[in-house]
Write a protein that holds these residues in place. Sequence first.
Motif, PDB file in Angstrom:
ATOM      1  N   ASN A 150      19.288   3.044 -34.127  1.00 12.88           N
ATOM      2  CA  ASN A 150      20.308   2.102 -33.702  1.00 12.88           C
ATOM      3  C   ASN A 150      21.669   2.762 -33.559  1.00 12.88           C
ATOM      4  N   ALA A 151      22.645   1.963 -33.165  1.00 14.75           N
ATOM      5  CA  ALA A 151      23.977   2.491 -32.858  1.00 14.75           C
ATOM      6  C   ALA A 151      24.695   2.997 -34.096  1.00 14.75           C
ATOM      7  N   ASN A 152      24.343   2.497 -35.288  1.00 17.44           N
ATOM      8  CA  ASN A 152      25.024   2.935 -36.498  1.00 17.44           C
ATOM      9  C   ASN A 152      24.964   4.440 -36.651  1.00 17.44           C
ATOM     10  N   ASP A 153      23.828   5.016 -36.346  1.00 12.50           N
ATOM     11  CA  ASP A 153      23.642   6.446 -36.538  1.00 12.50           C
ATOM     12  C   ASP A 153      24.516   7.252 -35.582  1.00 12.50           C
TER      13      ASP A 153
ATOM     14  N   GLU B 109      27.374   9.847 -36.813  1.00  7.17           N
ATOM     15  CA  GLU B 109      27.342  11.228 -36.342  1.00  7.17           C
ATOM     16  C   GLU B 109      28.692  11.658 -35.799  1.00  7.17           C
ATOM     17  N   VAL B 110      29.340  10.788 -35.047  1.00  3.36           N
ATOM     18  CA  VAL B 110      30.647  11.117 -34.472  1.00  3.36           C
ATOM     19  C   VAL B 110      31.623  11.489 -35.575  1.00  3.36           C
TER      20      VAL B 110
ATOM     21  N   LEU C 199      31.301   9.009 -26.512  1.00  3.79           N
ATOM     22  CA  LEU C 199      31.023   8.241 -25.298  1.00  3.79           C
ATOM     23  C   LEU C 199      29.855   7.287 -25.520  1.00  3.79           C
ATOM     24  N   ASP C 200      28.815   7.767 -26.229  1.00 11.16           N
ATOM     25  CA  ASP C 200      27.685   6.888 -26.548  1.00 11.16           C
ATOM     26  C   ASP C 200      28.142   5.734 -27.429  1.00 11.16           C
ATOM     27  N   MET C 201      28.996   6.054 -28.402  1.00  7.46           N
ATOM     28  CA  MET C 201      29.483   5.032 -29.332  1.00  7.46           C
ATOM     29  C   MET C 201      30.287   3.958 -28.600  1.00  7.46           C
ATOM     30  N   LEU C 202      31.138   4.390 -27.656  1.00  9.12           N
ATOM     31  CA  LEU C 202      31.937   3.432 -26.894  1.00  9.12           C
ATOM     32  C   LEU C 202      31.060   2.553 -26.014  1.00  9.12           C
TER      33      LEU C 202
ATOM     34  N   GLY D  48      29.052   0.301 -28.696  1.00 11.32           N
ATOM     35  CA  GLY D  48      29.884  -0.394 -29.667  1.00 11.32           C
ATOM     36  C   GLY D  48      29.768   0.194 -31.055  1.00 11.32           C
ATOM     37  N   MET D  49      30.799   0.013 -31.850  1.00  7.56           N
ATOM     38  CA  MET D  49      30.835   0.543 -33.211  1.00  7.56           C
ATOM     39  C   MET D  49      30.565  -0.586 -34.186  1.00  7.56           C
ATOM     40  N   THR D  50      29.463  -0.505 -34.896  1.00  7.35           N
ATOM     41  CA  THR D  50      29.075  -1.578 -35.816  1.00  7.35           C
ATOM     42  C   THR D  50      29.069  -1.131 -37.270  1.00  7.35           C
TER      43      THR D  50
END
Length: 292
Positions: free
Chosen positions: A40-43, A47-48, A233-236, A239-241
């Motif tokens: 999922n996006a959390n990872d 990482e960022v 860029l992936d995070m943007l 979204g940041m959760t």
Amino acid sequence: MTWWQAALLGLVQGLAEFLPISSSGHLVLGEYLLGLDTSNANDVTFEVFVHFGTALSILVVYRERIGRILADAFGALTTPSAWAQAIRPGPIERTPGSEIHYQPQPSGGRVPSLRLALFILITMVPTFLGYILFEERLEALFGDPRFVCGALIVTGVLLLLTRLRPDPDGELSPLKSVLIGIAQTCALIPGISRSGSTICTAIYLNVDRKDAADFSFLMLLPVVLGATLLKTLDMLEVGMTTGWLPLLVGTVVAFASGVFAIRAVRVLVQRHSLQYFAYYCFAIGIAGLIWI
């Protein structure tokens, strides 16, 4: 992700990014053992931030040398002939109004920082091509902890083989930089240590041990910054959760442990102590293959 999980993974990232034991491999195993969902996006968000923490640790430890490299590199933009001179061994000629900084080497020679800049750029070429060509295959390997364990054993073999070259005393060259860059490309595979593969390759090529360690960490900076940009860029996009507390804790721990690890490796490489990391990689790799 809780704050203590973030602290633990930040510690793993900061230490394993610079110790020759594979940060990517340890993060895969750490997330597996903690039962974290890596799909999922959390990872991506985490990482960022931890990559940013490790980039800061390089900037702090090597701030003076990085400043010299950047100053000479930008200064040479107005004198393209300086780049051609940087390829050749020996001092770089000075042009009116320019200043080329020299970094004393343990062997007593003097290597221009512009030459280091050129060698770092050379290493980025195979790494960039390897990532572009094999991105999907590499990403798939992060979901296979058993493969990572096998790769850790390979890392152990690489470290142990440095005993065959006990006292290297040579300098870097364009060809050596290409080969070290290829070693860094191979380290995109989780479980293959980036610092381990690049330092070992440099030692195999008869590069002075201290130079090998310093070059390994300096060439990592643009890679980490590039990876951080791509992950940002992936995070943007998704979204940041993740909560701010785990992110800040992970970043600070990654930074502090990264500074410690860089300084420790520089000492241990010169003391011919890489074989101890080999035994550690063997132990973790074999244990993982047995129990996972």
